[in-house]
Scaffold this motif. Structure first.
Motif, PDB file in Angstrom:
ATOM      1  N   SER A 189      22.171  64.856 -22.871  1.00 12.24           N
ATOM      2  CA  SER A 189      21.338  65.674 -21.982  1.00 12.24           C
ATOM      3  C   SER A 189      21.062  64.990 -20.648  1.00 12.24           C
ATOM      4  CB  SER A 189      20.022  66.027 -22.676  1.00 12.24           C
ATOM      5  OG  SER A 189      19.308  64.843 -22.998  1.00 12.24           O
ATOM      6  N   THR A 190      21.319  63.689 -20.534  1.00 12.24           N
ATOM      7  CA  THR A 190      21.080  62.976 -19.272  1.00 12.24           C
ATOM      8  C   THR A 190      22.302  62.976 -18.355  1.00 12.24           C
ATOM      9  OG1 THR A 190      21.718  60.815 -20.157  1.00 12.24           O
ATOM     10  CG2 THR A 190      19.398  61.471 -20.416  1.00 12.24           C
ATOM     11  N   VAL A 191      23.393  63.570 -18.817  1.00 12.31           N
ATOM     12  CA  VAL A 191      24.640  63.609 -18.051  1.00 12.31           C
ATOM     13  C   VAL A 191      24.804  65.004 -17.461  1.00 12.31           C
ATOM     14  CG1 VAL A 191      27.148  63.362 -18.210  1.00 12.31           C
ATOM     15  CG2 VAL A 191      25.660  61.875 -19.560  1.00 12.31           C
ATOM     16  N   ALA A 192      25.283  65.071 -16.245  1.00  5.04           N
ATOM     17  CA  ALA A 192      25.497  66.364 -15.585  1.00  5.04           C
ATOM     18  C   ALA A 192      26.421  67.244 -16.423  1.00  5.04           C
ATOM     19  CB  ALA A 192      26.089  66.154 -14.190  1.00  5.04           C
ATOM     20  N   ALA A 193      25.994  68.477 -16.643  1.00  2.64           N
ATOM     21  CA  ALA A 193      26.758  69.409 -17.469  1.00  2.64           C
ATOM     22  C   ALA A 193      28.167  69.633 -16.938  1.00  2.64           C
ATOM     23  CB  ALA A 193      26.012  70.735 -17.587  1.00  2.64           C
ATOM     24  N   ASP A 194      28.323  69.673 -15.632  1.00  6.10           N
ATOM     25  CA  ASP A 194      29.659  69.899 -15.070  1.00  6.10           C
ATOM     26  C   ASP A 194      30.585  68.716 -15.337  1.00  6.10           C
ATOM     27  OD1 ASP A 194      28.209  68.316 -13.242  1.00  6.10           O
ATOM     28  OD2 ASP A 194      29.223  69.175 -11.501  1.00  6.10           O
ATOM     29  N   ALA A 195      30.047  67.508 -15.418  1.00  9.73           N
ATOM     30  CA  ALA A 195      30.858  66.336 -15.746  1.00  9.73           C
ATOM     31  C   ALA A 195      31.325  66.403 -17.205  1.00  9.73           C
ATOM     32  CB  ALA A 195      30.083  65.050 -15.494  1.00  9.73           C
ATOM     33  N   GLU A 245      31.694  69.208 -18.983  1.00  7.40           N
ATOM     34  CA  GLU A 245      32.685  70.286 -19.066  1.00  7.40           C
ATOM     35  C   GLU A 245      34.038  69.830 -18.535  1.00  7.40           C
ATOM     36  OE1 GLU A 245      32.412  73.424 -20.524  1.00  7.40           O
ATOM     37  OE2 GLU A 245      30.617  72.457 -21.330  1.00  7.40           O
ATOM     38  N   THR A 297      32.238  61.834 -24.972  1.00 11.51           N
ATOM     39  CA  THR A 297      31.045  62.525 -25.474  1.00 11.51           C
ATOM     40  C   THR A 297      31.257  62.930 -26.925  1.00 11.51           C
ATOM     41  OG1 THR A 297      31.806  64.750 -24.861  1.00 11.51           O
ATOM     42  CG2 THR A 297      30.511  63.538 -23.210  1.00 11.51           C
TER      43      THR A 297
END
Length: 177
Positions: free
Chosen positions: A8-14, A16, A58
């Protein structure tokens, strides 16, 4: 050195973009995506591996339900995807992530009914997953039966359909029960 941080601390676009590189842009059509549905991953079991400030891998874990032919709704934790930057595959990062997630599941008593779709030789040898209790499970898409694996004392050997967690079960996982 690899650091493990909450996904949850990582940008969602990264995340994806990594999933696209690891599994292809057509990954959303896979059966695993249909099983877990549009819910949210279990935050405390979903982890990112960061090395020198870059996302390298991930793991996500999802609440799912086995709706038995007898009308029961049995909660399970679905592990996956385990995504590793293609250039870093075979470096052992995926195994480290699995170990991290399994330890967190054990700590939170969520390891009693876990399942995944994956290589039986790898997940059996390193993590104790097998297909001995999944023969009666149906999925909302094609599956190679030998790749439908589970582990944990509460894994049911019953007939039923795997699908997204029902609202009360999803809330249970989110609440930490």
């Amino acid at each position: 050195m690899i650091a493990f941080v909450p996904l949850s601390t990582v940008a969602a676009d990264a995340v994806e973009a990594l999933l696209d590189r690891a599994f292809g842009v057509d990954r959303h059509a896979r059966t695993a995506y249909k099983v877990r549905g549009d819910g949210n991953p279990i935050a405390r079991l979903s982890v990112a591996a960061i090395e020198r400030g870059a996302l390298v891998a991930t793991i996500q874990c999802w609440p799912v339900t086995l709706s038995t032919d007898d009308g029961e709704a049995l909660p399970l934790v679905m592990i996956g995807p385990v995504a590793v930057e293609p250039a870093r595959q075979r470096d052992g990062i995926g195994r480290l992530l699995m170990t991290h997630a399994l330890h967190a599941a054990h700590r939170d008593a969520l390891d009693q009914a876990m399942m995944l779709i994956g290589d039986p030789d790898y997940y059996g040898r390193f993590f104790g997953f097998d297909s001995s209790r999944t023969g009666g499970w149906r999925l909302p898409g094609p599956i190679e039966r030998h790749r439908l694996l589970a582990k944990g004392n509460a894994v049911p050997a019953v007939a039923g359909t795997l699908g997204p967690a029902r609202a009360p079960l999803a809330a249970r996982f989110a609440a930490g029960d």
